[in-house]
Write an enzyme that holds these catalytic residues in place. Structure first.
Site, mmCIF file in Angstrom:
data_model
loop_
_atom_site.group_PDB
_atom_site.id
_atom_site.type_symbol
_atom_site.label_atom_id
_atom_site.label_comp_id
_atom_site.label_asym_id
_atom_site.label_seq_id
_atom_site.Cartn_x
_atom_site.Cartn_y
_atom_site.Cartn_z
ATOM 1 N N CYS A 290 -5.590 -0.927 -19.163
ATOM 2 C CA CYS A 290 -5.259 -0.087 -18.000
ATOM 3 C C CYS A 290 -4.232 -0.703 -17.053
ATOM 4 C CB CYS A 290 -6.517 0.299 -17.238
ATOM 5 S SG CYS A 290 -7.277 -1.067 -16.381
ATOM 6 N N HIS B 173 0.827 -1.204 0.000
ATOM 7 C CA HIS B 173 0.000 0.000 0.000
ATOM 8 C C HIS B 173 0.859 1.250 0.000
ATOM 9 C CE1 HIS B 173 -2.658 -2.977 2.265
ATOM 10 N NE2 HIS B 173 -2.640 -3.210 0.990
HETATM 11 C C1 PEP Z 1 -4.674 -4.986 -13.503
HETATM 12 O O1 PEP Z 1 -4.788 -6.094 -12.981
HETATM 13 O O2 PEP Z 1 -4.037 -4.772 -14.544
HETATM 14 C C2 PEP Z 1 -5.318 -3.813 -12.882
HETATM 15 C C3 PEP Z 1 -5.342 -2.657 -13.488
HETATM 16 O O3 PEP Z 1 -5.817 -3.973 -11.639
HETATM 17 P P1 PEP Z 1 -4.920 -4.020 -10.318
HETATM 18 O O4 PEP Z 1 -3.506 -3.719 -10.709
HETATM 19 O O5 PEP Z 1 -5.496 -3.007 -9.402
HETATM 20 O O6 PEP Z 1 -5.115 -5.417 -9.869
#
Ligand code: PEP
Ligand code: MG
Length: 746
Positions: A676, A363
């Site tokens: 993303c 975090h």
């Molecule tokens: C991912 O898994 O690419 C994502 C954007 O979610 P997180 O990194 O929050 O798991």
């Protein structure tokens, strides 16, 4: 050999103190000490070996071995009996050294004639500093009393080493905390920074390890432990209602009341240690055991004991977290670890962060990224090496920390900072220009966010919107579950700051590495593939409904975009959408204004969803590729495990083909799709994603400039040709072909 008594050890410590107090150079001090110990123990030899660098021990003083060997004899950790003591941090006590496992004959020392060997690690708070050795011709095992007495002496030597008591001219050891140190770690957030160390929790300095009035020291210890017990009881009262916290504090209480802990410290005081040194000796042993124990439960309990010892030391020395030092104007935070809340309190005042522990997905790392502060994690020994005010340079490209760098390193590093600053200039000059390739294709660049601290980046980075708002971050940085009204205010502020730019709110993605501090962690064997994200949301819909209501109220008649994480099959999306409809109907009944338009999307983070029925692609309003998770499941390689994560390149032809198939399905069904995951913010990856059909990419704000800059130089038709050619050749990854192509563009 005469029987030793307690007062012998005290006498020895008393003489040691006198030796330390004399106004002599470091080497003379060391020589005096070895002489004192050898005479007092009735042994022919006493030697002190200290670490020269991380892996090498050097004979720094001896009584009884050949004088010429001093500063000449060196050994690697693990090598010979001395090296073994240093490596295992355990005592070796043998009557027949040449026959003992690991013995190495060192002719330069003349040591073959000594039969008995007793080696004691010199360590301070788990930090190995050297080895203290006594040897004698007569074959005998040293008694438990003798071992104990030398352990106490080693403890004092450790303290003295730390304080620089052996620093001197000529051959004496170099000062600790004064020479340049290079520490390798792992990059948590890219960027380079120069500044001065600011210790999150300055070490307690024990300047009086030896005491001559044991009764007074015992009394001081008793008073401090009494005060500690009172404070632990207070903590317990304050934590009522919080079961997890109570469990930890109960463990503290158990230690604070432990008779054996107290007895051991009292015994050390009788031997001549001060109360502080006695506490630290126990703490050092606990730390050494933390490093050796394979049992996670035991390690945690030992960490509790470590924390408790720190508290006790602070009571004894009166040294609180606030040492009165002024924070430098260019602070680089150094800590063993830090919580996200504490980091947020420092805010943007920090130039860089270096953690001894922590992880890329922790975090604290999330907060550092939001604040765009360079971060290095796993920087071993940094919290014991660095002192407040030390000059420090953080290379968040290479994962290297230069502590007290020499002039050559510093000037090379400054060149690097200057190059970065020049690049930033270039990026800001194209901030308001579109990410349009030379073939005329525009790619929409959005940013990932999750904290209020991210919001200024919306304007500064040139992002077209927020492509991923990780709502769990607000839950992670708090100590208790946020209320609906708090969330709604916060989401409204996000929409306000976006000034009409689109924001994609992802519903709570908890579980796996994201464990809320106030929720009981699930003991799952494989949390990344466990009960997480939408699985929790659907099984316990209370929180999801609360969050949806907060979002609808924040929109307050504006348009709203919501996305569900970790959808692995069509039904999960349908069920989540049904919750949205139910919540909307309820809001309408309660008389709340509904969003003017509502788009509901899904994150594609498991390979299964890429093969979902056509109908899913038609029903979902949009998709976003969560590349971090998708890649870990595609290659079956844990995204948090550096060792396996790095084996598989994102530009691996199989993975790119898979991504291209997803893009094609989306094109066929007219489903808007974005990417993303972290890879979208890496320029070469981003270029390939654009070439295989992704028209929207969402990334860290700091990546928008570099990605845009590259896209604006390239022709996607050419990039596609490069990828095709690599495929045809049977390359495993298109990276090297892409790098060749890109080189020609600069
Ligand atoms: C991912 O898994 O690419 C994502 C954007 O979610 P997180 O990194 O929050 O798991
Ligand atoms: Mg994910």
């Amino acid at each position: 050999m005469p029987e030793r008594t307690e007062s012998d050890s005290r006498k020895l410590l008393g003489r040691l103190r006198d030796a330390m107090a004399g106004d002599v150079a470091g080497q003379a001090r060391l020589d005096k000490i070895t002489h004192l110990i050898a005479t007092s123990m009735g042994c022919e030899v006493c030697s002190i070996y200290l670490f020269r660098d991380e892996n090498t021990l050097e004979l720094c003083a001896t009584e009884g071995l050949k004088e010429d060997a001093v500063h000449q004899t060196r050994m690697k950790v693990g090598e010979g009996l001395v090296g073994r003591v240093a490596k295992r941090r355990q005592v070796i006590n043998t009557p027949d050294a040449p026959q003992a496992r690991g013995f190495r004959y060192m002719p330069e020392t003349g040591e073959e004639i000594f039969s008995s060997f007793l080696g004691i690690p010199i360590q301070r708070l788990g930090d190995a500093l050297g080895v203290l050795v006594v040897q004698s011709k007569m074959a005998r095992e040293f008694s438990a009393d003798e071992v104990y007495a030398l352990e106490v002496v080693a403890m004092v030597l450790a303290e003295m080493t730390e304080l620089g008591a052996f620093v001197g001219e000529g051959e004496a050891m170099s000062a600790r905390h004064s020479h340049a140190v290079l520490v390798r770690g792992t990059v948590g957030q890219e960027g380079v920074a120069e500044g001065h160390v600011w210790l999150h929790e300055p070490r307690v300095v024990v300047s009086n390890p030896i005491a001559d009035d044991p009764e007074r020291e015992a009394q001081r210890l008793q008073e401090a432990v009494d005060a500690l017990r009172v404070s632990v009881d207070q903590m317990l009262t304050m934590s009522i209602g919080d079961k997890d916290q109570q469990q930890v504090i109960e463990a503290y209480r158990m230690f604070a009341n432990s008779k054996s802990w107290m007895r051991r410290m009292q015994e050390d005081i009788v031997q001549g240690l001060s109360a502080e040194a006695a506490v630290e000796k126990e703490q050092s042993l606990a730390r050494a055991r933390i490093g050796q124990s394979a049992d996670a439960y035991l390690r945690e309990r030992l960490s509790d004991l470590d924390d408790l010892s720190n508290r006790l030391l602070r009571i004894l020395t009166g040294q609180g977290s606030d040492t009165g030092a002024d924070m430098p104007s260019d602070p680089i935070l150094v800590a063993r670890n830090i919580g996200p809340g504490e980091l947020l309190e420092y805010g943007r005042s920090l130039r860089g962060i270096v953690l001894e522990q922590g992880s890329v997905g922790s975090h604290a790392a999330i907060v550092a990224r939001a604040l765009a502060i360079p971060l290095i994690v796993h920087a071993s020994r940094i919290s014991t090496e660095a002192l407040n005010g030390d000059h420090i340079m953080v290379d968040g490209e290479q994962g290297i920390v230069h502590l007290r760098p020499d002039d050559t390193v510093a000037s090379a590093f400054r060149d690097k900072i200057a190059m970065q600053a020049a690049a930033q200039e270039r990026y800001s000059s194209i901030r308001d220009k579109p990410a349009m390739t030379t073939c005329g294709q525009t790619i929409a660049l959005h940013m990932n966010a999750g904290l209020m601290a991210d919001l200024p980046s919306l304007a500064n980075s040139g992002a077209e919107g927020v492509g991923l708002f990780r709502t769990e971050l607000q839950f992670l940085v708090r100590n208790q579950m946020p209320k609906r009204s708090e969330l709604s205010t916060l989401y409204a502020r996000v929409l306000g700051a976006a000034k009409g730019k689109p924001v994609v709110f992802r519903t709570l993605d908890i579980g796996s590495d994201k464990v809320l501090p106030y929720m009981k962690p699930n003991d799952e064997p494989n949390p990344a593939m466990g009960w997480r994200a939408i699985r929790v949301g659907l099984d316990k819909p209370g929180i999801m409904r609360m969050q949806l209501q907060a979002l609808f109220r924040a929109a307050d008649g504006r348009s709203l975009t919501v996305m569900f994480p970790f959808i692995a099959q069509f039904d999960e999306f349908r069920a989540a959408r049904a919750e949205v409809d139910k919540t909307l109907a309820r809001e309408a009944r309660l008389g709340h204004t509904l969003p003017s338009s509502l788009k509901i999307g899904a994150m594609l983070e498991t390979p299964s969803l890429a093969f979902a029925p056509q109908k899913f692609f038609e029903e979902v309003d949009f998709l976003s590729i969560g590349g971090n998770d998708l890649k870990q499941f595609f290659f079956a390689a844990d995204r948090e495990n550096e060792r396996v994560r790095k084996r598989y390149d994102t530009l691996n032809v199989s993975f790119l083909t898979f991504l291209q198939d997803i893009a094609n399905r989306c094109i066929q069904t007219d489903t808007p799709v974005s990417f993303c995951g972290e890879d979208a913010g890496r320029p070469v990856e981003a270029l390939c994603f654009a070439a295989i059909g992704f028209r929207t990419l969402s990334m860290r704000p700091a990546s928008i400039g570099p990605v845009k800059s590259l896209l604006r130089r390239c022709d996607l038709n050419e990039v596609r040709d490069v990828i095709e050619a690599a495929r045809d050749r049977g390359d495993q990854s298109v990276r090297s072909a892409m790098m060749n192509y890109i080189r020609g563009k600069y």
